[in-house]
Design an enzyme around this catalytic site. Structure first.
Site, PDB file in Angstrom:
ATOM      1  NE  ARG A  95      -3.255   0.505  -0.648  1.00 56.06           N
ATOM      2  CZ  ARG A  95      -3.718   0.563  -1.885  1.00 56.06           C
ATOM      3  NH1 ARG A  95      -3.510   1.644  -2.628  1.00 56.06           N
ATOM      4  NH2 ARG A  95      -4.359  -0.457  -2.402  1.00 56.06           N
ATOM      5  CE  LYS A 108      -2.837  28.025  -5.576  1.00 47.06           C
ATOM      6  NZ  LYS A 108      -3.738  28.536  -6.633  1.00 47.06           N
ATOM      7  CE  LYS A 115       1.012  34.630  -3.923  1.00 46.26           C
ATOM      8  NZ  LYS A 115       1.030  34.579  -5.422  1.00 46.26           N
ATOM      9  CD  GLU A 141       0.777  38.530  -6.894  1.00 49.94           C
ATOM     10  OE1 GLU A 141       0.858  37.304  -6.734  1.00 49.94           O
ATOM     11  OE2 GLU A 141      -0.043  39.245  -6.279  1.00 49.94           O
ATOM     12  CG  ASP A 159      -1.924  37.710  -9.403  1.00 51.15           C
ATOM     13  OD1 ASP A 159      -2.037  36.485  -9.595  1.00 51.15           O
ATOM     14  OD2 ASP A 159      -2.653  38.341  -8.619  1.00 51.15           O
TER      15      ASP A 159
END
Length: 284
Positions: A100, A135, A167, A200, A222
């Site tokens: 597994r 992410k 950012k 950004e 962005d």
């Protein structure tokens, strides 16, 4: 595997073994003789790009160094249903404990690699490269990043420690682009660190402000439209790397790449994937 990835991989494998086996595989211990030997094969059941064979061998060696690994395919190979990636033989208890863990790792990594290859194919013939993001599944980032590379993509930063990425929230809290960029440069100089700075921008005017503050290694556009992106690339004029991010889909990726950006970052490479179906079964 990159040398810097090894500590992350080792720690992750230890966690995988601990959470799955705990104080013992009581099912196997109860019905499988200690010295019983056997052989299994990793069978691919879907078409895609296989990834995680290198990690599978590490897992097997960690569980039982006496197991014998017979590799057939390589990470990055395209597979079809019925293809065998590798054979492994040894103590049945060890094989059953590994089953597994191996499948969880390889099915996910192969899903990421397969999806990445699809995005890369969309930009065939263009110079723009596909980037991953942060992410990722918590704790699994190193494997997600490895799978992206296997699928033909490129890695963005591993985490918050190997790049400064200014950012929108950093810029707003710092008091603007100029304050954020100059603060980042001063920090790196004071710490004696040499890591890239990316900033950004949300408007075309922001680009001028970045260069007024001394410039950075990369500028991220962005949520720009393709038309804005084309103008933004012209304004940067090769003075630093460029990246497009935010709201870019499979249908619009090529439009953005045609604007001349160096990179397009795609969170979906790692957070919106379908694992590739495979099995580890007994064989002769």
């Amino acid at each position: 595997m990159k040398p810097e990835y090894k500590p992350f991989v080792d720690e992750l494998i230890e966690l995988c073994i601990k959470e799955d086996i705990g104080d013992g595989d009581h099912t196997s211990l109860s019905c499988i003789p200690a010295d019983e030997q056997g052989r299994m094969r990793l069978l691919c059941k879907e078409e895609g790009v296989i990834a995680g064979i290198e990690i599978a061998e590490i897992v097997l060696d960690r569980l039982d160094p006496e197991m014998r690994f017979e590799q057939v395919l390589r990470d990055g190979d395209r597979v079809r249903p019925g293809d065998v990636a590798f054979y492994v033989s040894g103590r049945l208890r060890s094989l059953l404990q590994a089953e597994r863990i191996l499948l969880n790792i390889m099915q996910r990594m192969s899903g990421v690699a397969t999806q990445t290859a699809e995005y890369v194919r969309l930009l065939d013939g263009l110079r723009t490269r596909v980037l991953d993001t942060r992410k990722t599944t918590p704790g699994m980032r190193v494997l997600d990043k490895m799978a992206v590379k296997i699928g033909g993509g490129e890695n963005h930063r591993m985490g918050l420690f190997d790049m400064i990425l200014l950012k929108d929230n950093h810029i707003d809290f710092a008091g603007g682009i100029r304050a954020a960029v100059t603060g980042a440069k001063a920090y790196l100089a004071a710490k004696g660190k040499n890591i890239p700075i990316e900033c950004e921008v949300r408007t075309l005017e922001d680009i001028d402000e970045v260069f007024a503050a001394g410039g950075v290694d990369r500028i991220m556009f962005d949520n720009f439209t393709p038309e804005m992106t084309r103008e933004a690339v012209r304004k940067v004029a090769g003075r630093c790397e460029t990246e497009s991010s935010g709201g870019i889909t499979r249908e619009t990726m090529r439009d953005y790449a045609a604007c001349g950006v160096d990179f397009i970052s795609v969170g979906a490479l790692t957070h919106r994937i379908k694992s590739l179906d495979m099995s580890l079964k007994a064989c002769e």
